[in-house]
Every structure is written in C-alpha cells, then in structure tokens.
Design a protein around this motif. Structure first.
Motif, mmCIF file in Angstrom:
data_model
loop_
_atom_site.group_PDB
_atom_site.id
_atom_site.type_symbol
_atom_site.label_atom_id
_atom_site.label_comp_id
_atom_site.label_asym_id
_atom_site.label_seq_id
_atom_site.Cartn_x
_atom_site.Cartn_y
_atom_site.Cartn_z
ATOM 1 N N THR A 32 0.832 -1.210 0.000
ATOM 2 C CA THR A 32 0.000 0.000 0.000
ATOM 3 C C THR A 32 0.868 1.263 0.000
ATOM 4 N N ALA A 35 2.139 1.607 -3.618
ATOM 5 C CA ALA A 35 1.065 2.131 -4.484
ATOM 6 C C ALA A 35 0.950 3.647 -4.314
ATOM 7 N N GLU A 45 -3.199 2.241 -12.716
ATOM 8 C CA GLU A 45 -4.315 1.339 -12.361
ATOM 9 C C GLU A 45 -3.659 0.229 -11.559
ATOM 10 N N PHE A 46 -4.227 -0.082 -10.377
ATOM 11 C CA PHE A 46 -3.535 -1.011 -9.483
ATOM 12 C C PHE A 46 -4.217 -2.363 -9.360
ATOM 13 N N LEU A 48 -3.387 -5.354 -6.411
ATOM 14 C CA LEU A 48 -2.509 -5.777 -5.318
ATOM 15 C C LEU A 48 -2.833 -7.209 -4.908
ATOM 16 N N ARG A 152 -1.973 3.595 0.656
ATOM 17 C CA ARG A 152 -3.287 3.365 0.026
ATOM 18 C C ARG A 152 -3.906 2.081 0.601
ATOM 19 N N GLU A 154 -6.794 1.189 1.274
ATOM 20 C CA GLU A 154 -8.058 0.721 0.695
ATOM 21 C C GLU A 154 -7.845 -0.232 -0.479
ATOM 22 N N LEU A 155 -6.609 -0.322 -0.975
ATOM 23 C CA LEU A 155 -6.367 -1.201 -2.133
ATOM 24 C C LEU A 155 -6.286 -2.684 -1.750
ATOM 25 N N ASP A 157 -8.160 -5.735 0.495
ATOM 26 C CA ASP A 157 -9.474 -6.021 1.067
ATOM 27 C C ASP A 157 -9.396 -6.188 2.590
#
Ligand code: B12
Ligand code: SF4
Length: 449
Positions: A32, A35, A45-46, A48, A152, A154-155, A157
């Motif tokens: 994260t 990113a 565009e990611f 992970l 990041r 939120e990338l 789950d």
C-alpha cells in the motif's frame, strides 16, 4: 500504467495450507505504501495481491509487476518473477532480501530496488514509462522520510485482516543485534517521519485501536517522547514494538501508557545473560525481565514476548526453562523463533566462517526451521525443543492463567492466544523432516499435552 504489486509468501504464511489465522494477520504497509508512491501523472491502475490472503495469479496482465521479497519468501518470489518474465512482463523486485543480497535478486528481475524506495521507485516507474529502465535503483545517501504520501490501505481487502489501522513512524534501529537484518540492510540511523504526518495518518484512518510496526519505537528516546505526547489527544489504544530498555525509563513508560499503549512486543530473546552475549544483545538483562513485565502489567500494557532458541549457550534445558519463565511471569502472548542467520548479517558471516550453515534454501529461513549446526545440541533437538516450548506455553492451563489477568483486553488477547495455539499445534506440518529424528520426535510431539 497498469501496475501489479505482489507479496509472495512462504508455505507457513500462505493462505492456502498456511498456519497463520486472521486473528494474527494485520495488513502490512509494503504494497500500500508502494502504491501511494506511484507518480499520479502515470495514470496508474492497481492490482494488489497478498499471498497470505489469497492465490496469486500467473497470468497477471500489467505493464509492470513489483514483488516484495523477504528471505523466507525469496524462492517463491523468484519462481513467480521468472514465470512473469517468461510471459513477457517487466518485473521489479525490492524489499529486505533484495537489499541484503542484490546480486542474487538481480538474476530474476528486469530491475531491482535496493534499500528504502520512497525516491527510487517513482524514478524507476518514470524511467520505465520513458523506455529507459535501469537494472538497479538504490536508496540515496541523503534518504529521509519526508514529503510522504499516505499508504493506500483501501487497495487491499480489509476483510482478510484483523486490522488495517497499521502505521509506522520510524524505520531502522540504533542497536546491532548479531542476527537482525535491520542494521545490515538499513544501517543504524533511525529514519523518522514528521510527527504531524503520523498524527494526520492516524486521524484519516480514524480507528481507535491501532498498531505500529516500527522495529523499535524507543530507539531515539527524544523522538519517542514527542510521538507519545502527540498521541495523547488522539485517545487511541495502540500496540507497538520496543526493546526491554523501556523498563529502565519509568517516566517514558508512564508517558507511553498515558499515550494509549496497551501492548508491546519485546525481543527478550533469551533468559540467559551469557546467551545474549553470544548474539550481541547484551543490553537485555534477564535479571530485570520479571520486574519489567510487572511494571508494564501495572500500567495496563500487555506483552508479546519474543524468544529465540539456538544461540551458542543454549542447551537442552533451555526450552523448558524458557517456557517455565514465560508461564510464571504471565507474558501475555509468547512467541518463539529459531535463530536464523539471514544472509549478509554478522550472524551469517560468523556461522559461515565456522562452516556451520547447513542449507541455503531460503524458504527455510523463516525463523521456524534450523538452517545451521547448533553448538550444544543437534539440529533435530533444536527443532523439537522449540516446538515443545510453543506447545507448552499454549496449553489451556497457561492460556487461562494469562486471561485471568488480561482485564479489558480479554477478547483480543484470547483470540490471539487461540490463534497461536493453533499455530503451535500445526507448525510440525511444515517441517520438511530432513532429519530422521525429527520425524520421530514430531510424532511424539503431535500428541496434545
Ligand atoms: C508485516 C511484517 C511481516 C508480515 C508480512 C510481511 C510481508 N511483506 O509479507 C509477516 C507476519 C508474514 C512477517 C513474517 C516474518 N517476518 Co516480517 N516483518 C513485517 C514488518 C513488521 C513490517 C513490514 C512492513 O509493512 N514495512 C513497512 C514497509 C513500508 O517497509 P518495507 O516492507 O521494508 O518496504 C520498503 C522497502 O523495503 C522497499 N520495498 C519492499 N518491497 C518492495 C518491492 C518493490 C517492487 C519495490 C520497488 C520496493 C520494495 O520499499 C518500501 C518503501 O521504502 C517488518 C519490519 C518493518 N518494520 O519493516 C518485518 C520484517 C520484514 N520481517 C522480518 C522477519 C525476520 C520475519 C519472520 C522471519 C519472523 C519470524 N521470526 O517468524 C517471518 C518470515 C516470513 C517468511 N516466510 O519469510 C524481517 C526481514 C527478514 C528478512 N531477511 O527477510 C523484518 C525486516 C523485521 C526485522 N526484525 O528485521 N513479517
Ligand atoms: S533491538 Fe531489535 S530491531 Fe534493533 S537491532 Fe536488535 S533485534 Fe534489530
């Protein structure tokens, strides 16, 4: 630019067949953070992938694939990297293992990042976009943790983790324990984030229970004091890592408690002073451990106590003596590891010079296998003694005794204790049993005590 970031895992930590339950798994910051560092002008565009929570596909369709590499996950990372490259993808490797042995990693990648990558990773991506990717990028001599974006989170789950409220304020540590990768990989100068940045990050995530992954939050006491003072108004409850030296600074301990500390991971490593001498961790004083544990408990701080077996003073009696100490002092969440000579560390160099390294299969360098010849016992005895200690401290009796003193922390503490009990009883399924004696002892030790 389509960017895939992958965290490969060794067998013990993999979601498929591993023994690490959700109750023990917090969201790491590596992917994260990487990113967040991608320059926005590349229109990223990611995708992970954390192999600790799910399978990693082989047919990733991305312009660049970055993999993070620990020593124990290196064979898996190289396997994936080789396959992605065979399929025509551009592969970048980074992380602690790449920093320790860059030449090895280089053979499996189009480019590597050595050291911390806050500056080199964005540069690498810009070069890739411009068609002039270089094979190797390094942490600069004037590296500092400034002008940072926020991870990041939120990338990934959040359902797969106990918590996403994971933070770091500092990196590296001022000490030089012989087995630790930190001084070798990143030096002994602690890198520190501006405290306002850390506070802002915590406010943005907005959770009351948070976790710091810093290797040693009290490495620089002045910074620690300022950080703890800044946490007080946030009214958070936090868990972090410190050395046993916290016990010798009651004022800092008070401030720590006042700032919301409810749990500390401490590397006790050994209950023998001479054993600590052999691994260059002499600042730990076993004579003060019991008092430290009492002092922290008095302040409402629980302890994840880490011990390492296999130093040159350890004997066959060490396992039971350590387990007994852990149970008696009611360390809330004990953890045991087997001394591991991570490549390039002083421990590795010493054991190599003494001809005592028995395998360089990095997959076994996960802290739970024996990869060298111990001084006063066989490798099989070390492995079996370590497993016995795990099972001993995670019997129901000691767990319940710990719970009786856990106060308001019972729910979390109980979940973690049950998680580690499961771990203790399934560890043997990951032994490759190179030693015939282990297979025998393993059978015996599989029986629930
Ligand atoms: C979370 C964590 C774990 C998690 C997951 C780790 C993962 N990434 O898969 C779990 C619980 C699985 C784990 C397990 C272990 N861990 Co661990 N872990 C950590 C911890 C606490 C935080 C990692 C983190 O989020 N860091 C913050 C991020 C931002 O930093 P970073 O990961 O270093 O990434 C930066 C650079 O390295 C670089 N980078 C990293 N990857 C990549 C990839 C690319 C493509 C690029 C460009 C750059 C790059 O860029 C980032 C920004 O600068 C670190 C200690 C620490 N504070 O770093 C130890 C650490 C990584 N672990 C370590 C160890 C020893 C272990 C265990 C052996 C522990 C044990 N005794 O059982 C096991 C081994 C697992 C295995 N099979 O190998 C060592 C490393 C050992 C090594 N030689 O690989 C560390 C450094 C702790 C230490 N004391 O030294 N760990
Ligand atoms: S105190 Fe901890 S982080 Fe620091 S060098 Fe020793 S083992 Fe590594």
């Amino acid at each position: 630019m389509r960017i895939a970031l992958v965290s490969p895992k060794g067998p013990l930590y993999r979601s498929r067949g591993g023994v690490f339950k959700k109750s023990l798994r917090y969201q790491p910051l590596t992917l994260t953070t990487l990113a967040a560092l991608v320059p926005p002008e590349l229109n990223p565009e990611f995708a992970l992938y954390d192999e600790g929570t799910g399978d990693v596909p082989l047919d990733i369709d991305a312009d660049i694939i970055g993999l993070t590499v620990l020593t124990g996950s290196a064979p898996r990372a190289y396997e994936l990297a080789d396959e992605y490259r065979r399929r025509g993808r551009t592969v970048v490797l980074g992380g602690p293992h790449v920093t320790l042995v860059p030449e090895e990693a280089q053979r499996h990648a189009d480019a590597i990042c050595v050291g911390y990558a806050e500056e080199s990773w964005p540069q690498l991506l810009r070069d890739h976009a411009a068609g002039c990717l270089k094979p190797r990028y390094e942490q600069g001599a004037d590296f500092a943790l400034v002008n940072l974006p926020f991870a990041r989170r939120e990338l990934l789950d959040k359902r797969y983790y106990l918590t996403q409220a994971v933070f770091e304020a500092t990196r590296a540590c001022a000490h030089k324990c012989e087995f630790c990768v930190s001084p070798t990989a990143w030096g002994r100068k602690q890198f520190q984030k501006p405290i306002e940045h850390v506070v802002e990050d915590i406010k943005r995530v907005g959770r009351r229970r948070i976790l710091f992954i810093d290797l040693n939050l009290i490495s620089d006491v002045a910074y620690a004091r300022a950080l703890f003072a800044a946490l007080i108004p946030l009214k958070v409850r936090w868990f972090g890592l410190s050395t046993s030296l916290i016990g010798r600074d009651p004022a800092l301990m008070d401030l720590m408690a006042q700032s919301g500390c409810t749990g500390l991971l401490i590397g006790f490593e050994s209950i023998s002073s001479s054993g600590l001498g052999t691994i260059d961790k002499k600042f730990n004083d076993p004579a003060l451990y019991a008092e430290l544990i009492r002092d922290l408990h008095k302040r409402g701080i629980t302890i994840q106590g880490c011990f390492v077996f296999g130093n040159d003073e350890d004997t066959l009696d060490t396992f039971d003596a350590t387990a007994e100490f852990v149970i008696k002092t009611r360390i809330d969440l004990p953890r045991f590891a087997i001394l591991t000579p991570f490549p390039a560390t002083p421990l590795y160099k010493r054991l190599q010079a003494e001809g005592r390294i028995t395998t360089r299969d990095w997959e076994l360098y996960d802290g739970q296998h024996v990869v060298f010849r111990p001084r006063h016992m066989t490798a099989a005895q070390l492995l079996a003694g370590h497993e016995r200690a795990w099972k001993e401290v995670y019997r129901w009796g000691p767990i319940l005794s710990r719970m009786r003193h856990a106060g308001s922390q019972v729910p979390l503490s109980l979940a973690a204790n049950i998680g580690y009990r499961f771990y203790a009883h399934h560890l043997h399924t990951h032994y490759t049993c190179d030693f015939p004696q282990v297979a025998d002892q393993g059978e015996r030790l599989c029986v629930s005590p």
